[in-house]
Design an enzyme around this catalytic site. Structure first.
Site, PDB file in Angstrom:
ATOM      1  N   ASP A  98      67.378  53.940  43.653  1.00 28.97           N
ATOM      2  CA  ASP A  98      67.284  54.839  45.046  1.00 28.97           C
ATOM      3  C   ASP A  98      65.896  55.339  45.285  1.00 28.97           C
ATOM      4  OD1 ASP A  98      67.344  56.557  42.991  1.00 28.97           O
ATOM      5  OD2 ASP A  98      69.162  57.863  43.710  1.00 28.97           O
ATOM      6  N   HIS A 130      43.570  36.721  37.321  1.00 27.16           N
ATOM      7  CA  HIS A 130      44.358  37.697  37.648  1.00 27.16           C
ATOM      8  C   HIS A 130      44.906  38.812  36.666  1.00 27.16           C
ATOM      9  CE1 HIS A 130      45.217  35.143  41.718  1.00 27.16           C
ATOM     10  NE2 HIS A 130      43.856  35.717  41.584  1.00 27.16           N
ATOM     11  N   ASP A 177      37.517  44.191  39.092  1.00 29.15           N
ATOM     12  CA  ASP A 177      37.669  43.566  40.379  1.00 29.15           C
ATOM     13  C   ASP A 177      38.713  44.544  41.167  1.00 29.15           C
ATOM     14  OD1 ASP A 177      38.371  42.289  42.804  1.00 29.15           O
ATOM     15  OD2 ASP A 177      38.780  40.365  41.703  1.00 29.15           O
ATOM     16  N   ASP A 184      36.838  44.761  48.447  1.00 28.53           N
ATOM     17  CA  ASP A 184      37.229  43.689  47.315  1.00 28.53           C
ATOM     18  C   ASP A 184      36.043  43.417  46.706  1.00 28.53           C
ATOM     19  OD1 ASP A 184      38.251  41.750  45.744  1.00 28.53           O
ATOM     20  OD2 ASP A 184      38.623  40.451  47.204  1.00 28.53           O
ATOM     21  N   HIS A 233      37.611  28.995  40.897  1.00 24.07           N
ATOM     22  CA  HIS A 233      38.295  29.467  42.098  1.00 24.07           C
ATOM     23  C   HIS A 233      37.358  29.274  43.163  1.00 24.07           C
ATOM     24  CE1 HIS A 233      35.480  32.947  41.571  1.00 24.07           C
ATOM     25  NE2 HIS A 233      36.144  33.169  40.468  1.00 24.07           N
ATOM     26  N   HIS A 270      36.906  34.443  50.795  1.00 24.33           N
ATOM     27  CA  HIS A 270      37.884  34.657  51.658  1.00 24.33           C
ATOM     28  C   HIS A 270      37.601  35.754  52.875  1.00 24.33           C
ATOM     29  CE1 HIS A 270      39.054  38.096  49.456  1.00 24.33           C
ATOM     30  NE2 HIS A 270      38.742  37.484  48.381  1.00 24.33           N
ATOM     31  N   HIS A 308      43.144  39.334  51.394  1.00 24.17           N
ATOM     32  CA  HIS A 308      42.934  37.752  51.693  1.00 24.17           C
ATOM     33  C   HIS A 308      43.541  37.752  53.040  1.00 24.17           C
ATOM     34  CE1 HIS A 308      43.455  36.684  47.234  1.00 24.17           C
ATOM     35  NE2 HIS A 308      42.262  37.077  47.466  1.00 24.17           N
ATOM     36  N   GLU A 368      31.949  35.354  45.908  1.00 21.23           N
ATOM     37  CA  GLU A 368      32.409  35.849  44.768  1.00 21.23           C
ATOM     38  C   GLU A 368      32.301  34.765  43.727  1.00 21.23           C
ATOM     39  OE1 GLU A 368      36.595  36.556  44.523  1.00 21.23           O
ATOM     40  OE2 GLU A 368      36.664  36.648  46.465  1.00 21.23           O
ATOM     41  N   TYR A 421      33.512  31.269  33.994  1.00 20.55           N
ATOM     42  CA  TYR A 421      34.437  31.619  32.781  1.00 20.55           C
ATOM     43  C   TYR A 421      34.461  30.747  31.721  1.00 20.55           C
ATOM     44  CZ  TYR A 421      35.481  33.960  37.244  1.00 20.55           C
ATOM     45  OH  TYR A 421      35.424  34.559  38.341  1.00 20.55           O
ATOM     46  N   ARG A 472      32.148  37.625  37.228  1.00 20.72           N
ATOM     47  CA  ARG A 472      32.111  37.253  38.604  1.00 20.72           C
ATOM     48  C   ARG A 472      31.445  38.383  39.198  1.00 20.72           C
ATOM     49  NH1 ARG A 472      37.206  36.609  38.781  1.00 20.72           N
ATOM     50  NH2 ARG A 472      37.970  38.718  39.370  1.00 20.72           N
ATOM     51  N   GLU A 526      31.276  40.046  43.212  1.00 14.47           N
ATOM     52  CA  GLU A 526      31.795  39.682  44.410  1.00 14.47           C
ATOM     53  C   GLU A 526      31.262  40.978  45.325  1.00 14.47           C
ATOM     54  OE1 GLU A 526      36.190  40.099  44.281  1.00 14.47           O
ATOM     55  OE2 GLU A 526      36.230  39.224  46.426  1.00 14.47           O
TER      56      GLU A 526
HETATM   57  N1  GLY Z   1      40.574  40.678  44.303  1.00 11.38           N
HETATM   58  C1  GLY Z   1      41.033  39.302  44.824  1.00 11.38           C
HETATM   59  C2  GLY Z   1      40.113  38.327  45.255  1.00 11.38           C
HETATM   60  O1  GLY Z   1      38.963  38.641  44.617  1.00 11.38           O
HETATM   61  O2  GLY Z   1      40.193  37.688  45.847  1.00 11.38           O
HETATM   62 MN    MN Z   2      38.382  40.405  44.291  1.00 18.13          MN
HETATM   63 MN    MN Z   3      38.091  38.377  46.760  1.00 17.27          MN
END
Ligand code: GLY
Ligand code: MN
Ligand code: MN
Length: 433
Positions: free
Chosen positions: A37, A239, A256, A267, A346, A350, A357, A380, A384, A401, A403
């Site tokens: 609840d 992730h 991130d 982001d 990746h 985006h 996203h 980004e 890795y 990474r 970004e």
């Molecule tokens: N934080 C998710 C991405 O970088 O797309």
């Molecule tokens: Mn990110």
């Molecule tokens: Mn991103």
């Protein structure tokens, strides 16, 4: 905050694009229950929010093309419910506050849905977004079909509303950009504070708390997505959100994280040494990723495409990986073979906006679309070197990474997130200050 006239103007622009004889339906999100609840923090549906700025669950926006009338259905005022669950706008107030033509109780949704779509040619809505709403529309159509003698007639066509709204959302207005700049500013400062706090022996969740604290202290109550705070080889899990391990002297930390400020996401990713000083291997790979990011960013301008930015980044990654011995061969051949994919697993970036996203198609009629002023996107690249890869030990477990968030301007771009250092020198000097 975005002022009400902008929401009115967005609804007018949407109405302009609708076909005569049509009606559009945009439902709000529902509260999501957890632990019997109590609820998860409420997050409004982004399309509904974009058109109304209204942040309550259990609501529906109806736009009628022919009458150009806007109707909102929302929860009724209810003293007892409001004492338990929080304030409600109520439909009497909604007309003024949301600047709509009419309002009614959501309790009457089924009946009002039927009368709204009766004798329309087209009903626009986002099929498949909410099961409960798909059922509501279909049963309203069946209700009309069931009584032909009354002269009822269900719409002949169901059309997806998303493409119309999402094209609008892709190009940000000045009001939206002001919120995105603020979200970027809050998030950038949070990353700087995390760098200053970070030290061997600290836990990933403690670093996360520094970030979260700064978001909340500045009115961004929630992150735009679960923060990734990964030390050492955790950085190679794209992730990673457990954020539970201790940080080791000599490892890198990848963060991130971005805030959600009045609905708008930032982001940002930064990767830095936990003890404040890069090792030679970390330095070599970090510089490759940074050079790749800068090469990609140079292509973010009107008329250019994401594929051009990606190719520029890939060329730098491949040459860098050749230089350090993580790839062997001819750079041109390696580029054709996408050889960087082993370590850069990746996409390059985006759209970003109300959703991290964000919406908006990347291709039109199968062809890549060029950048236009007002688009906001991330760039980004990463490398890795996961522990299972067949490479010399010294590289294993390094995940990097970098970004940033970029606005496409008339003449080029603006980096919204450049207040966080990213050169080796600037990172080391911030961490040692
Ligand atoms: N934080 C998710 C991405 O970088 O797309
Ligand atoms: Mn990110
Ligand atoms: Mn991103």
């Amino acid at each position: 905050m975005i002022k009400i006239p902008e929401y009115v103007e967005r609804r007018e622009r949407l109405l302009e694009q609708m076909t005569p004889g049509s009606v559009a339906l945009v439902p709000a999100a529902k509260a999501l229950r957890r632990s019997h609840d109590t609820d998860f923090p409420f997050r409004q549906d982004s399309d509904f929010y974009y058109l109304t700025g209204f942040n309550e669950p259990d609501a529906l926006l109806i736009l009628d093309k022919d009458t150009e009338k806007t109707t909102i259905l929302c929860r009724e005022k209810d003293q007892l419910a409001e004492i338990w669950e929080g304030r409600r706008l109520g439909f009497t107030q909604a007309i003024d506050v949301l600047s709509v033509d009419s309002a009614a109780s959501i309790a009457n949704m089924d009946k009002i849905l039927q009368s709204s779509i009766d004798k329309k040619d087209i009903v626009y809505f986002a099929q498949g977004n909410f099961d409960w709403f798909d059922s509501a529309v279909l049963s309203a159509m069946n209700g009309l079909r069931a009584s032909p003698k009354k002269g009822f007639m269900p719409p002949k066509q169901i059309q997806d509303l998303r493409p119309l709204i999402h094209e609008m959302r892709l190009i940000k207005s000045e009001h939206e950009l002001a919120l995105m700049r603020r979200s970027a500013e809050i998030s950038s400062k949070a990353h700087c504070l995390a760098m200053e706090f970070c030290h061997p022996g600290a836990y990933e969740y403690q670093v996360e708390s520094v970030i979260q604290h700064h978001f909340m202290m500045n009115g961004a109550r929630n992150p735009a997505y679960s923060s990734i705070v990964g030390g050492g080889e955790n950085a190679c899990i794209l992730h990673y959100t457990e954020n539970q391990d201790a940080l080791n002297d000599g490892d890198l930390l990848l963060i991130d994280a971005g805030s959600e400020y009045h609905g708008y996401a930032a982001d940002i990713t930064r990767t830095f040494p936990i003890n404040g000083k890069f090792t030679p291997e970390q330095k070599a790979l970090y510089q490759i990723v940074l050079d790749a990011q800068l090469a990609a960013i140079a292509w973010i301008k009107p008329g250019c495409w994401m594929s051009q930015a990606l190719e520029a980044a890939n060329k730098v990654l491949i040459q860098g990986l050749l230089d350090v011995g993580l790839l062997q061969g001819d750079p041109e051949v390696l580029l054709k073979e996408n050889a960087q994919k082993e370590y850069f697993i990746h996409g390059l970036g985006h759209w970003i906006g109300l959703d991290v996203h964000d919406v908006g198609v990347y291709k039109i009629d199968g062809k890549e679309r060029p950048f236009e002023p007002g688009m906001v996107l991330t760039v980004e690249p990463g490398l890795y070197i996961a522990p299972h890869l067949n490479v010399p030990e010294k590289w294993k477990g390094i995940g990097i990474r970098i970004e940033d968030n970029l606005l496409v301007t008339e003449n080029g771009h603006e980096v919204l997130t450049d207040a966080v250092p990213k050169s080796i020198k600037d990172i080391e000097s911030l961490m040692q200050s």
